[in-house]
Design a protein around this motif. Structure first.
Motif, PDB file in Angstrom:
ATOM      1  N   PHE A  89       2.766  -4.735 -11.245  1.00  0.00           N
ATOM      2  CA  PHE A  89       3.632  -4.684 -12.108  1.00  0.00           C
ATOM      3  C   PHE A  89       3.491  -5.081 -13.514  1.00  0.00           C
ATOM      4  O   PHE A  89       4.092  -5.009 -14.200  1.00  0.00           O
ATOM      5  CB  PHE A  89       5.142  -5.369 -11.356  1.00  0.00           C
ATOM      6  N   ARG A  90       2.062  -5.626 -13.612  1.00  0.00           N
ATOM      7  CA  ARG A  90       1.746  -6.004 -14.904  1.00  0.00           C
ATOM      8  C   ARG A  90       0.946  -4.984 -15.531  1.00  0.00           C
ATOM      9  O   ARG A  90       0.318  -5.264 -16.824  1.00  0.00           O
ATOM     10  CB  ARG A  90       1.119  -7.333 -15.131  1.00  0.00           C
ATOM     11  N   GLY A  91       0.747  -3.814 -15.141  1.00  0.00           N
ATOM     12  CA  GLY A  91      -0.282  -2.690 -15.341  1.00  0.00           C
ATOM     13  C   GLY A  91       0.041  -2.492 -16.840  1.00  0.00           C
ATOM     14  O   GLY A  91      -0.864  -1.845 -17.578  1.00  0.00           O
ATOM     15  N   PRO A  92       1.625  -1.949 -17.033  1.00  0.00           N
ATOM     16  CA  PRO A  92       1.961  -1.502 -18.258  1.00  0.00           C
ATOM     17  C   PRO A  92       1.251  -2.372 -19.635  1.00  0.00           C
ATOM     18  O   PRO A  92       1.212  -1.675 -20.749  1.00  0.00           O
ATOM     19  CB  PRO A  92       3.248  -1.476 -18.474  1.00  0.00           C
ATOM     20  N   ALA A  93       1.015  -3.395 -19.304  1.00  0.00           N
ATOM     21  CA  ALA A  93       0.377  -4.354 -20.708  1.00  0.00           C
ATOM     22  C   ALA A  93      -0.866  -3.723 -20.930  1.00  0.00           C
ATOM     23  O   ALA A  93      -1.404  -4.206 -22.284  1.00  0.00           O
ATOM     24  CB  ALA A  93       0.480  -5.762 -19.874  1.00  0.00           C
ATOM     25  N   LEU A  94      -1.453  -3.243 -20.019  1.00  0.00           N
ATOM     26  CA  LEU A  94      -2.931  -2.707 -20.414  1.00  0.00           C
ATOM     27  C   LEU A  94      -2.900  -1.540 -21.276  1.00  0.00           C
ATOM     28  O   LEU A  94      -3.879  -1.204 -21.868  1.00  0.00           O
ATOM     29  CB  LEU A  94      -3.654  -2.426 -19.164  1.00  0.00           C
ATOM     30  N   ILE A 130       4.906   1.735 -15.104  1.00  0.00           N
ATOM     31  CA  ILE A 130       4.231   1.191 -13.838  1.00  0.00           C
ATOM     32  C   ILE A 130       3.331   2.166 -13.320  1.00  0.00           C
ATOM     33  O   ILE A 130       2.484   1.731 -12.315  1.00  0.00           O
ATOM     34  CB  ILE A 130       5.334   0.338 -12.777  1.00  0.00           C
ATOM     35  N   VAL A 131       3.752   3.491 -13.437  1.00  0.00           N
ATOM     36  CA  VAL A 131       3.197   4.450 -12.660  1.00  0.00           C
ATOM     37  C   VAL A 131       2.082   5.294 -13.720  1.00  0.00           C
ATOM     38  O   VAL A 131       0.848   5.695 -13.139  1.00  0.00           O
ATOM     39  CB  VAL A 131       4.103   5.645 -12.455  1.00  0.00           C
ATOM     40  N   LEU A 135       3.790  -1.751  -1.938  1.00  0.00           N
ATOM     41  CA  LEU A 135       4.301  -1.594  -3.321  1.00  0.00           C
ATOM     42  C   LEU A 135       5.578  -0.764  -3.544  1.00  0.00           C
ATOM     43  O   LEU A 135       6.460  -1.120  -4.077  1.00  0.00           O
ATOM     44  CB  LEU A 135       3.266  -1.365  -4.437  1.00  0.00           C
ATOM     45  N   ALA A 136       5.621   0.247  -2.610  1.00  0.00           N
ATOM     46  CA  ALA A 136       6.514   1.055  -2.725  1.00  0.00           C
ATOM     47  C   ALA A 136       7.931   0.759  -2.093  1.00  0.00           C
ATOM     48  O   ALA A 136       9.110   1.138  -2.482  1.00  0.00           O
ATOM     49  CB  ALA A 136       6.512   2.544  -1.902  1.00  0.00           C
ATOM     50  N   LYS A 137       7.845  -0.411  -1.363  1.00  0.00           N
ATOM     51  CA  LYS A 137       9.118  -1.172  -0.716  1.00  0.00           C
ATOM     52  C   LYS A 137       9.569  -1.726  -1.976  1.00  0.00           C
ATOM     53  O   LYS A 137      10.821  -1.948  -1.810  1.00  0.00           O
ATOM     54  CB  LYS A 137       8.752  -2.001   0.451  1.00  0.00           C
ATOM     55  N   ILE A 138       9.061  -2.222  -2.951  1.00  0.00           N
ATOM     56  CA  ILE A 138       9.627  -2.852  -4.033  1.00  0.00           C
ATOM     57  C   ILE A 138      10.166  -1.920  -5.253  1.00  0.00           C
ATOM     58  O   ILE A 138      11.205  -2.338  -5.543  1.00  0.00           O
ATOM     59  CB  ILE A 138       8.441  -3.908  -4.673  1.00  0.00           C
ATOM     60  N   ASP A 139       9.532  -0.847  -5.264  1.00  0.00           N
ATOM     61  CA  ASP A 139       9.655   0.080  -6.398  1.00  0.00           C
ATOM     62  C   ASP A 139       9.312   1.652  -6.059  1.00  0.00           C
ATOM     63  O   ASP A 139       8.015   1.769  -5.555  1.00  0.00           O
ATOM     64  CB  ASP A 139       9.046  -0.249  -7.475  1.00  0.00           C
ATOM     65  N   SER A 140      10.539   2.287  -5.705  1.00  0.00           N
ATOM     66  CA  SER A 140       9.948   3.702  -5.210  1.00  0.00           C
ATOM     67  C   SER A 140       9.353   4.747  -5.767  1.00  0.00           C
ATOM     68  O   SER A 140       8.975   5.650  -5.608  1.00  0.00           O
ATOM     69  CB  SER A 140      11.446   4.260  -4.830  1.00  0.00           C
ATOM     70  N   ASP A 141       9.244   4.227  -7.393  1.00  0.00           N
ATOM     71  CA  ASP A 141       8.391   4.851  -8.329  1.00  0.00           C
ATOM     72  C   ASP A 141       6.941   5.083  -7.694  1.00  0.00           C
ATOM     73  O   ASP A 141       6.103   6.128  -8.255  1.00  0.00           O
ATOM     74  CB  ASP A 141       8.378   4.296  -9.571  1.00  0.00           C
ATOM     75  N   VAL A 142       6.370   3.825  -6.843  1.00  0.00           N
ATOM     76  CA  VAL A 142       5.040   4.205  -6.568  1.00  0.00           C
ATOM     77  C   VAL A 142       4.611   5.345  -5.547  1.00  0.00           C
ATOM     78  O   VAL A 142       3.680   5.657  -5.339  1.00  0.00           O
ATOM     79  CB  VAL A 142       4.878   2.736  -5.680  1.00  0.00           C
ATOM     80  N   LEU A 143       5.754   6.174  -5.150  1.00  0.00           N
ATOM     81  CA  LEU A 143       5.514   6.970  -4.193  1.00  0.00           C
ATOM     82  C   LEU A 143       4.834   8.243  -4.945  1.00  0.00           C
ATOM     83  O   LEU A 143       3.948   9.021  -4.377  1.00  0.00           O
ATOM     84  CB  LEU A 143       6.808   7.769  -3.547  1.00  0.00           C
TER      85      LEU A 143
END
Length: 501
Positions: free
Chosen positions: A43-48, A59-60, A88-96
């Motif tokens: 969930f810190r990925g967008p910082a890259l 996050i996707v 991770l999908a249980k936390i945020d469905s965008d991970v699907l």
């Protein structure tokens, strides 16, 4: 790790010749650490940050996810990857959207379709899933389904370039070239962003002693020097290679259209949907002249009514003229103004087509006269790149082979590898992989995701034992055989398909 996975094969790193690129994936334990780090930092990925075609990192869509997808493709750890993504999908469905992409990489299409369907039902405006579903349907030949998904993806994320680009591709496949051009004209463009290159100053001098292993004499020994003044410098000044970011992607879409219909038809469609400069000026002159004529009549400037009477058109002529003007006005209303950047891409395309047409005409003429057609290796490379951009793959491969015959170029060999993979030519794929392994080893580059993937696919198709035998039969006693054996052992460590044969 992310930088190694994403930029090891990136041409933008080619000027950095002062570091050694090590393999970050040497043991299974390191892969476990990568999964643990990815899950904890996801969930810190967008910082890259993200690639330049994406407007804003999410996050996707970010470098961490891109590296994760490439990592899974290299290692083949699909089950572990899906397990991590499920948590991770249980936390945020965008991970699907990432889960479906990994399943498609693993050719698990049934589960991927189920994930895409469930994800879109849960969030009908998830443009990542919609765009992925549009791509999948297009690949299956269901262009009407694909079009529906692509339009919904564009409506869900109108500021993102990639959904628009997908819609252009679908219209092109459907043969609706006017709509493809209009959609391309509507794409949201972004200026080129600098890729995450490490800020290392150029050294005053470098020394790369020849390694004692991995030697392939035909690659390392350049005993055929060429004159640097004999090549055509105009070929190296073509504008197409300078395009970056979304403009480079838009140019690829434009070349795909022209590969279907040709330049003349492209110009015809262009004039049908866009207001051209001459039309715009003509319309302005007509409106201006009509305004001046009305003013003159109103002010009584026509001094000789009898002369004016003689010059006045008949009622039928006036009616016909009015109808023509109305038709022209209606046409102008239905057309759109061509964006300046797209107009520039038409000029870039014209330059590539001009060079390609002249080259092929010369080549055919020399062949008909049974004369040898000589070019500098840099000329062959540049002409091959032009043909490649215009999607004439066979002609490009012919030019690349001429360039390689005169002087080895890793840039050319990468293109030939891509060509052979597209054709499914395993014999030439293996030859290209071995030569690129030797070249990379010469320059202390011990990690290349593209080469690992290509070798993995060969092993899956023919088996590790057969591939090793072919390499030994062709390249022994060169020490490149030992280098390739080491690469095959790495695949065995990760239990790649075909290594147990």
């Amino acid at each position: 790790m992310v930088r190694s996975l994403l930029f090891a094969d990136n041409e933008n790193y080619s000027f950095i010749t002062c570091w050694r690129r090590l393999n970050p994936l040497q043991t299974p334990e390191l892969t476990e650490r990568f999964f643990e780090a990815f899950e904890s930092l996801f969930f810190r990925g967008p910082a890259l940050g993200c690639v330049s075609e994406v407007q804003n990192a999410t996050i996707v869509s970010n470098y961490l996810v891109d590296a994760f997808l490439k990592f899974v493709k290299i290692t083949g750890k699909y089950e572990e990857a899906i397990s991590v993504l499920s948590r991770l999908a249980k936390i945020d469905s965008d991970v699907l959207a990432i889960t479906a992409r990994v399943m498609l990489q693993n050719n698990d299409e049934v589960k991927a379709v189920q994930v895409m369907g469930n994800g879109i039902l849960a969030n009908p405006r998830d443009y990542n899933l919609l765009e992925l579903q549009a791509d999948y349907c297009a690949g299956k030949g269901k262009l009407d389904w694909s079009l529906d998904c692509a339009i919904r993806a564009v409506n869900s994320a109108p500021a993102e370039f990639l959904p628009w680009a997908r819609l252009v591709k679908i219209y092109t496949k459907m043969g609706n070239y006017e709509q493809a051009l209009l959609t391309l004209n509507s794409c949201p463009m972004s200026t080129a962003k600098e890729i995450d290159l490490t800020k290392i100053p150029q050294p005053q001098s470098v020394l790369f002693p020849l390694p004692t292993d991995g030697v392939l004499k035909e690659i390392w020994n350049d005993d055929k020097p060429e004159s640097v003044t004999s090549y055509d410098q105009s070929l190296l000044k073509l504008p197409a290679p300078t395009l970056k970011s979304t403009f480079a992607k838009a140019y690829e879409l434009l070349t795909e259209i022209v590969s279907h219909i040709g330049w003349d038809a492209l110009l015809k469609y262009r004039s049908n949907v866009f207001v051209m400069e001459e039309e715009y000026r003509k319309e302005k002159r007509v409106v201006r002249n009509n305004s001046i004529g009305t003013l003159k009549s109103a002010n009584g400037i026509l001094a000789k009514p009898e002369e004016a009477k003689e010059k006045q058109p008949t009622e039928e002529e006036e009616e016909s003229l009015k109808l023509k003007e109305e038709e022209e006005a209606d046409k102008m209303k239905t057309k759109r103004l061509c964006e300046r950047w797209l107009d520039n891409l038409f000029m870039v395309l014209y330059e590539d087509l001009r060079v390609y047409t002249v080259w092929r005409a010369e080549y055919v003429h020399y062949q008909s006269q049974q004369m040898e057609y000589k070019k500098h290796s840099l000329d062959w490379e540049a002409l091959g790149m032009v043909a490649w951009r215009l999607r004439h793959e066979d002609e490009a491969a012919d030019a690349f082979n001429h360039a390689i015959e005169q002087r080895f170029s890793n840039r050319v060999m990468w293109k030939l590898l891509e060509y052979y993979e597209h054709k499914g030519d395993n014999a030439n794929i293996l030859d290209a992989v071995v030569k690129l392994f030797a070249w990379n080893h010469r320059w202390y580059n011990e990690f290349s995701p593209k080469l690992i993937t290509a070798l993995r696919n060969l092993v899956a198709a023919e088996g590790a034992t057969k591939i090793a035998s072919k390499i030994e039969a062709k390249y022994a006693p060169d020490s490149i055989v030992e280098l390739m054996d080491s690469a095959l052992k790495d695949l065995t460590t990760f239990k790649a398909i075909g290594t147990d044969s």
